[in-house]
Motif scaffolding. Structure first.
Motif, PDB file in Angstrom:
ATOM      1  N   GLY A  96       0.871  -1.009   0.047  1.00 33.66           N
ATOM      2  CA  GLY A  96      -0.064   0.171  -0.032  1.00 33.66           C
ATOM      3  C   GLY A  96       0.779   1.346  -0.142  1.00 33.66           C
ATOM      4  N   GLU A  97       2.000   1.383   0.939  1.00 34.21           N
ATOM      5  CA  GLU A  97       2.731   2.483   1.008  1.00 34.21           C
ATOM      6  C   GLU A  97       3.527   2.602  -0.274  1.00 34.21           C
ATOM      7  OE1 GLU A  97       6.542   4.127   3.605  1.00 34.21           O
ATOM      8  OE2 GLU A  97       5.472   2.259   4.093  1.00 34.21           O
ATOM      9  N   LYS A  98       4.198   1.395  -0.911  1.00 32.13           N
ATOM     10  CA  LYS A  98       4.797   1.550  -2.268  1.00 32.13           C
ATOM     11  C   LYS A  98       3.937   1.947  -3.110  1.00 32.13           C
ATOM     12  CE  LYS A  98       8.270   0.730  -4.682  1.00 32.13           C
ATOM     13  NZ  LYS A  98       9.287   1.837  -4.707  1.00 32.13           N
ATOM     14  N   LEU A  99       2.720   1.425  -3.459  1.00 33.17           N
ATOM     15  CA  LEU A  99       1.763   2.235  -4.661  1.00 33.17           C
ATOM     16  C   LEU A  99       1.370   3.883  -4.302  1.00 33.17           C
ATOM     17  CD1 LEU A  99      -0.956  -0.714  -5.089  1.00 33.17           C
ATOM     18  CD2 LEU A  99       0.995   0.087  -6.497  1.00 33.17           C
ATOM     19  N   ALA A 100       1.390   4.136  -3.053  1.00 34.31           N
ATOM     20  CA  ALA A 100       1.178   5.484  -2.818  1.00 34.31           C
ATOM     21  C   ALA A 100       2.306   6.249  -3.503  1.00 34.31           C
ATOM     22  CB  ALA A 100       1.164   5.710  -1.201  1.00 34.31           C
ATOM     23  N   GLU A 101       3.733   5.884  -3.285  1.00 24.28           N
ATOM     24  CA  GLU A 101       4.748   6.611  -3.910  1.00 24.28           C
ATOM     25  C   GLU A 101       4.980   6.400  -5.242  1.00 24.28           C
ATOM     26  OE1 GLU A 101       7.923   4.178  -1.983  1.00 24.28           O
ATOM     27  OE2 GLU A 101       7.440   4.957   0.097  1.00 24.28           O
ATOM     28  N   THR A 102       4.346   5.366  -5.848  1.00 25.78           N
ATOM     29  CA  THR A 102       4.605   4.813  -7.171  1.00 25.78           C
ATOM     30  C   THR A 102       3.536   5.525  -8.133  1.00 25.78           C
ATOM     31  OG1 THR A 102       5.611   2.810  -6.683  1.00 25.78           O
ATOM     32  CG2 THR A 102       5.189   3.031  -8.714  1.00 25.78           C
ATOM     33  N   THR A 103       2.345   5.682  -7.815  1.00 25.58           N
ATOM     34  CA  THR A 103       0.979   5.925  -8.685  1.00 25.58           C
ATOM     35  C   THR A 103       1.102   7.415  -8.777  1.00 25.58           C
ATOM     36  OG1 THR A 103      -0.230   5.908  -6.531  1.00 25.58           O
ATOM     37  CG2 THR A 103      -0.420   4.040  -7.968  1.00 25.58           C
ATOM     38  N   PRO A 104       0.518   8.138  -9.753  1.00 26.34           N
ATOM     39  CA  PRO A 104       0.667   9.538 -10.154  1.00 26.34           C
ATOM     40  C   PRO A 104       0.151  10.353  -8.931  1.00 26.34           C
ATOM     41  CG  PRO A 104      -0.145   7.950 -11.950  1.00 26.34           C
ATOM     42  CD  PRO A 104      -0.176   6.914 -10.667  1.00 26.34           C
ATOM     43  N   GLY A 105       0.557  11.372  -8.983  1.00 29.06           N
ATOM     44  CA  GLY A 105      -0.099  12.591  -8.261  1.00 29.06           C
ATOM     45  C   GLY A 105      -0.570  12.098  -6.772  1.00 29.06           C
ATOM     46  N   ASP A 106      -1.537  12.614  -6.487  1.00 33.18           N
ATOM     47  CA  ASP A 106      -1.955  12.567  -4.997  1.00 33.18           C
ATOM     48  C   ASP A 106      -2.790  11.196  -4.684  1.00 33.18           C
ATOM     49  OD1 ASP A 106      -4.316  12.782  -6.499  1.00 33.18           O
ATOM     50  OD2 ASP A 106      -5.140  14.306  -4.946  1.00 33.18           O
ATOM     51  N   LEU A 107      -2.756  10.062  -5.554  1.00 30.47           N
ATOM     52  CA  LEU A 107      -3.309   8.912  -5.334  1.00 30.47           C
ATOM     53  C   LEU A 107      -2.398   8.283  -4.330  1.00 30.47           C
ATOM     54  CD1 LEU A 107      -3.641   7.264  -8.945  1.00 30.47           C
ATOM     55  CD2 LEU A 107      -5.327   8.860  -7.565  1.00 30.47           C
ATOM     56  N   ARG A 108      -3.144   7.796  -3.249  1.00 30.59           N
ATOM     57  CA  ARG A 108      -2.590   7.427  -2.004  1.00 30.59           C
ATOM     58  C   ARG A 108      -3.257   6.207  -1.315  1.00 30.59           C
ATOM     59  NH1 ARG A 108       0.847   9.862   1.126  1.00 30.59           N
ATOM     60  NH2 ARG A 108       0.771   9.283   3.677  1.00 30.59           N
ATOM     61  N   LYS A 109      -4.258   5.926  -1.232  1.00 30.70           N
ATOM     62  CA  LYS A 109      -4.848   4.797  -0.649  1.00 30.70           C
ATOM     63  C   LYS A 109      -5.408   3.654  -1.436  1.00 30.70           C
ATOM     64  CE  LYS A 109      -6.257   6.976   3.844  1.00 30.70           C
ATOM     65  NZ  LYS A 109      -7.305   7.088   4.896  1.00 30.70           N
ATOM     66  N   SER A 110      -5.047   2.301  -1.254  1.00 27.05           N
ATOM     67  CA  SER A 110      -5.634   1.413  -2.125  1.00 27.05           C
ATOM     68  C   SER A 110      -6.252   0.447  -1.597  1.00 27.05           C
ATOM     69  CB  SER A 110      -4.159   0.681  -2.870  1.00 27.05           C
ATOM     70  OG  SER A 110      -3.306   1.612  -3.331  1.00 27.05           O
ATOM     71  N   PHE A 111      -7.094  -0.363  -2.372  1.00 27.08           N
ATOM     72  CA  PHE A 111      -7.960  -1.366  -1.955  1.00 27.08           C
ATOM     73  C   PHE A 111      -7.421  -2.612  -2.625  1.00 27.08           C
ATOM     74  CE2 PHE A 111     -11.104  -4.767  -2.070  1.00 27.08           C
ATOM     75  CZ  PHE A 111     -11.715  -4.613  -0.889  1.00 27.08           C
ATOM     76  N   PHE A 112      -7.198  -3.665  -2.043  1.00 23.13           N
ATOM     77  CA  PHE A 112      -6.509  -4.963  -2.617  1.00 23.13           C
ATOM     78  C   PHE A 112      -7.600  -6.052  -2.997  1.00 23.13           C
ATOM     79  CE2 PHE A 112      -2.608  -3.397  -0.481  1.00 23.13           C
ATOM     80  CZ  PHE A 112      -1.953  -3.085  -1.833  1.00 23.13           C
ATOM     81  N   CYS A 113      -7.741  -6.590  -4.263  1.00 25.01           N
ATOM     82  CA  CYS A 113      -8.480  -7.538  -4.537  1.00 25.01           C
ATOM     83  C   CYS A 113      -7.699  -8.627  -5.447  1.00 25.01           C
ATOM     84  CB  CYS A 113      -9.660  -6.994  -5.423  1.00 25.01           C
ATOM     85  SG  CYS A 113      -9.219  -5.932  -6.862  1.00 25.01           S
ATOM     86  N   ASN A 114      -8.549  -9.600  -6.356  1.00 25.25           N
ATOM     87  CA  ASN A 114      -7.766 -10.686  -6.798  1.00 25.25           C
ATOM     88  C   ASN A 114      -7.625 -10.351  -8.273  1.00 25.25           C
ATOM     89  OD1 ASN A 114      -8.052 -12.603  -4.242  1.00 25.25           O
ATOM     90  ND2 ASN A 114     -10.185 -11.756  -4.687  1.00 25.25           N
ATOM     91  N   SER A 115      -8.208  -9.311  -9.095  1.00 26.23           N
ATOM     92  CA  SER A 115      -8.324  -9.369 -10.447  1.00 26.23           C
ATOM     93  C   SER A 115      -8.390  -8.162 -11.062  1.00 26.23           C
ATOM     94  CB  SER A 115      -9.374 -10.264 -11.162  1.00 26.23           C
ATOM     95  OG  SER A 115     -10.713  -9.971 -10.769  1.00 26.23           O
ATOM     96  N   GLY A 116      -8.324  -7.795 -12.248  1.00 28.46           N
ATOM     97  CA  GLY A 116      -8.822  -6.624 -12.753  1.00 28.46           C
ATOM     98  C   GLY A 116     -10.168  -6.205 -12.788  1.00 28.46           C
ATOM     99  N   THR A 117     -10.899  -7.146 -13.024  1.00 32.09           N
ATOM    100  CA  THR A 117     -12.334  -7.170 -13.084  1.00 32.09           C
ATOM    101  C   THR A 117     -12.809  -6.559 -11.666  1.00 32.09           C
ATOM    102  OG1 THR A 117     -12.557  -8.849 -14.744  1.00 32.09           O
ATOM    103  CG2 THR A 117     -14.605  -8.477 -13.091  1.00 32.09           C
ATOM    104  N   GLU A 118     -12.344  -7.463 -10.559  1.00 26.75           N
ATOM    105  CA  GLU A 118     -12.882  -6.763  -9.443  1.00 26.75           C
ATOM    106  C   GLU A 118     -12.174  -5.280  -9.208  1.00 26.75           C
ATOM    107  OE1 GLU A 118     -12.117  -9.588  -6.265  1.00 26.75           O
ATOM    108  OE2 GLU A 118     -11.486 -11.192  -7.828  1.00 26.75           O
ATOM    109  N   ALA A 119     -11.086  -4.840  -9.532  1.00 25.07           N
ATOM    110  CA  ALA A 119     -10.580  -3.680  -9.352  1.00 25.07           C
ATOM    111  C   ALA A 119     -11.460  -2.600 -10.049  1.00 25.07           C
ATOM    112  CB  ALA A 119      -9.155  -3.751  -9.879  1.00 25.07           C
ATOM    113  N   VAL A 120     -11.988  -2.915 -11.177  1.00 26.89           N
ATOM    114  CA  VAL A 120     -12.712  -1.971 -11.935  1.00 26.89           C
ATOM    115  C   VAL A 120     -14.163  -1.975 -11.237  1.00 26.89           C
ATOM    116  CG1 VAL A 120     -14.292  -1.636 -14.077  1.00 26.89           C
ATOM    117  CG2 VAL A 120     -11.795  -2.196 -14.318  1.00 26.89           C
ATOM    118  N   GLU A 121     -14.908  -2.909 -10.830  1.00 21.30           N
ATOM    119  CA  GLU A 121     -15.975  -2.868 -10.017  1.00 21.30           C
ATOM    120  C   GLU A 121     -15.836  -2.144  -8.733  1.00 21.30           C
ATOM    121  OE1 GLU A 121     -18.915  -5.750  -9.866  1.00 21.30           O
ATOM    122  OE2 GLU A 121     -18.659  -6.404 -12.049  1.00 21.30           O
ATOM    123  N   GLY A 122     -14.847  -2.356  -8.068  1.00 26.55           N
ATOM    124  CA  GLY A 122     -14.448  -1.707  -6.762  1.00 26.55           C
ATOM    125  C   GLY A 122     -14.450  -0.298  -7.024  1.00 26.55           C
TER     126      GLY A 122
END
Length: 444
Positions: A96-122
């Motif tokens: 979660g911390e690494k993605l906050a550092e790596t993703t663009p701009g002010d994106l900071r908090k992540s939710f983890f799931c199992n697939s791209g489909t789930e990521a889109v629906e979330g």
């Protein structure tokens, strides 16, 4: 006990088991895999193939990457599951911390799931919760998954036939498909397709827009790269209507386009960013990341995933990102530039190559038939038969290449990002031979 348990494992046996016991959910590339390493896979008969598709753009750090495998093994020795959202664990926290550092701009908090489909629906659920609105705009020719919710967003009837998407509040807008643009009438790109977003909002919605979701480069649609200014204009229109911009980086992210995120090419920061595929180099993991303000719209119990953020997959993801940042994304950029030049030469050399396009190591060539007319007569007819023949020829030459696109006529270069110029050169040479051998086969 299986009736085949006493038989030696072979290509034929595995294929027979697939036929007998697995549902026929997708077309097969007809290359059973026993083992894989970096950019090659091997079948049960010892045949070695150069993989230029990487499991549909997944093994970005190379098949069986040693550092990723070791990270997963180390976590396996500690514990495998405790439900990330019940028992906090270090790999998920670190990722979660690494993605906050790596993703663009002010994106900071992540939710983890199992697939791209789930990521889109979330991401859609989060956008609805944050805005209080329900409607979503997506692109024609887009792909966002195959569950009923994500299928409603997908702009291709081939995936929807005999299915009934459950999200009713979805409208679709024109894609930024310059080669077959029906808005610019063959002239210079005017980004009219971006303005179509405003038109569709005004004519097809009930003024209750939660989000506009787009792929920064359309993958299944045919490796379609938007024109300069398109993505920023779409974001501006979305915000003007109180909606969020969701940029689906599931296929284009994690170095695929020569930047860590395809959004980086367009200097646009999404409001929510779904990710998957290359995130853990083959282990099942997805995520969606948002700014703290947007993410905090979720309250306890609004969303959950039993296996999401599995510690083994998160450990693999941390190692994957480290590997990508340690020169692999740079290689994707450099080899992608070389490949782009080679494919442009094929476009100039053969009239059946309607267009070569892409970014980094997400490249495609669209095959066409000049004896027919294409959609709205803006380009020659798509030649899906030729694409099928060429892909089969390549497979016989021990090269695995995907075929896709809205019209099933696009050959897709999406190899592991570790691929060498020598391996790419072999692929381009074989592709030229295949086109030479089959360019008259459209009517076969």
């Amino acid at each position: 006990m299986s009736q085949q348990a006493d038989k030696p494992v072979s290509n034929e046996r595995v294929e027979a088991q697939y036929e007998e016991y697995l549902m026929p959910i997708w077309k097969s590339l007809n290359v059973p895999i026993k083992r894989a390493s970096n950019c090659t896979v091997e079948d049960f008969e010892g045949n070695e193939y150069l993989d230029v598709f990487s499991g549909i753009s997944v093994t970005n750090a190379g098949h069986n990457n040693e550092a990723v495998v070791e990270a997963a093994k180390e976590q396996l020795d500690e514990f495998v599951h405790g439900c990330t959202y019940v028992h906090p664990n270090e790999p998920a926290a670190e990722l979660g911390e690494k993605l906050a550092e790596t993703t663009p701009g002010d994106l900071r908090k992540s939710f983890f799931c199992n697939s791209g489909t789930e990521a889109v629906e979330g991401a859609i659920k989060l956008a609805r919760k944050y805005t209080g609105s329900k409607e979503v705009l997506a692109l024609e020719m887009s792909f966002h998954g195959r569950t009923l919710g994500s299928l409603a967003l997908t702009g291709n009837k081939a995936y929807k036939s005999e299915m009934a998407p459950t999200i009713n509040d979805v409208a679709h807008v024109a894609p930024p498909y310059a080669y077959r643009c029906q808005m610019c009438d063959g002239g210079p790109c005017s980004c009219a397709c971006a303005e179509d977003v405003k038109h569709v909002i005004d004519t097809h919605t009930a003024d209750d827009l939660a989000a506009v979701i787009v792929e920064p480069v359309l993958g299944e649609g045919g490796i379609i790269v938007p024109p300069e200014g398109w993505l920023s204009r779409v974001k501006e229109i979305a915000h003007d209507h109180g909606a969020l911009l969701i940029v689906d980086e599931v296929q284009a992210g994690y170095g695929r386009t020569g930047e860590m995120w395809a959004s980086d090419h367009f200097d646009v920061v999404p409001d929510i960013m779904p990710q998957a595929k290359g995130i853990a180099n083959g282990l099942p993991l997805g995520a969606f990341t948002a700014s703290a303000e947007v993410a905090d719209a979720f309250e306890s119990g609004d969303h959950l995933s039993t296996f999401g953020g599995n510690p083994v997959a998160c450990a693999a993801a941390l190692a994957t990102i480290e590997q990508l940042e340690d020169g692999i994304v740079d290689n994707a950029r450099e080899q992608g530039a070389w490949l782009s030049d080679q494919l442009a030469e094929l476009e100039a050399e053969y009239d059946v190559v309607g267009e070569a396009r892409g970014l980094g190591l997400m490249q495609g060539i669209e095959l066409v038939d000049h004896s027919g007319t294409g959609p709205m007569d803006v380009a020659p007819a798509p030649d899906a038969k030729l694409a099928k023949h060429v892909a089969k020829h390549l497979r016989e030459e021990k090269i695995i290449m995907g075929v896709g696109g809205f019209h099933s006529n696009v050959l897709r270069f999406q190899p592991p990002l570790t691929i060498s110029q020598k391996q790419l050169s072999r692929t381009v040479d074989a592709l030229r031979d295949a086109i030479e051998a089959h360019r008259g086969d459209s009517s076969a």
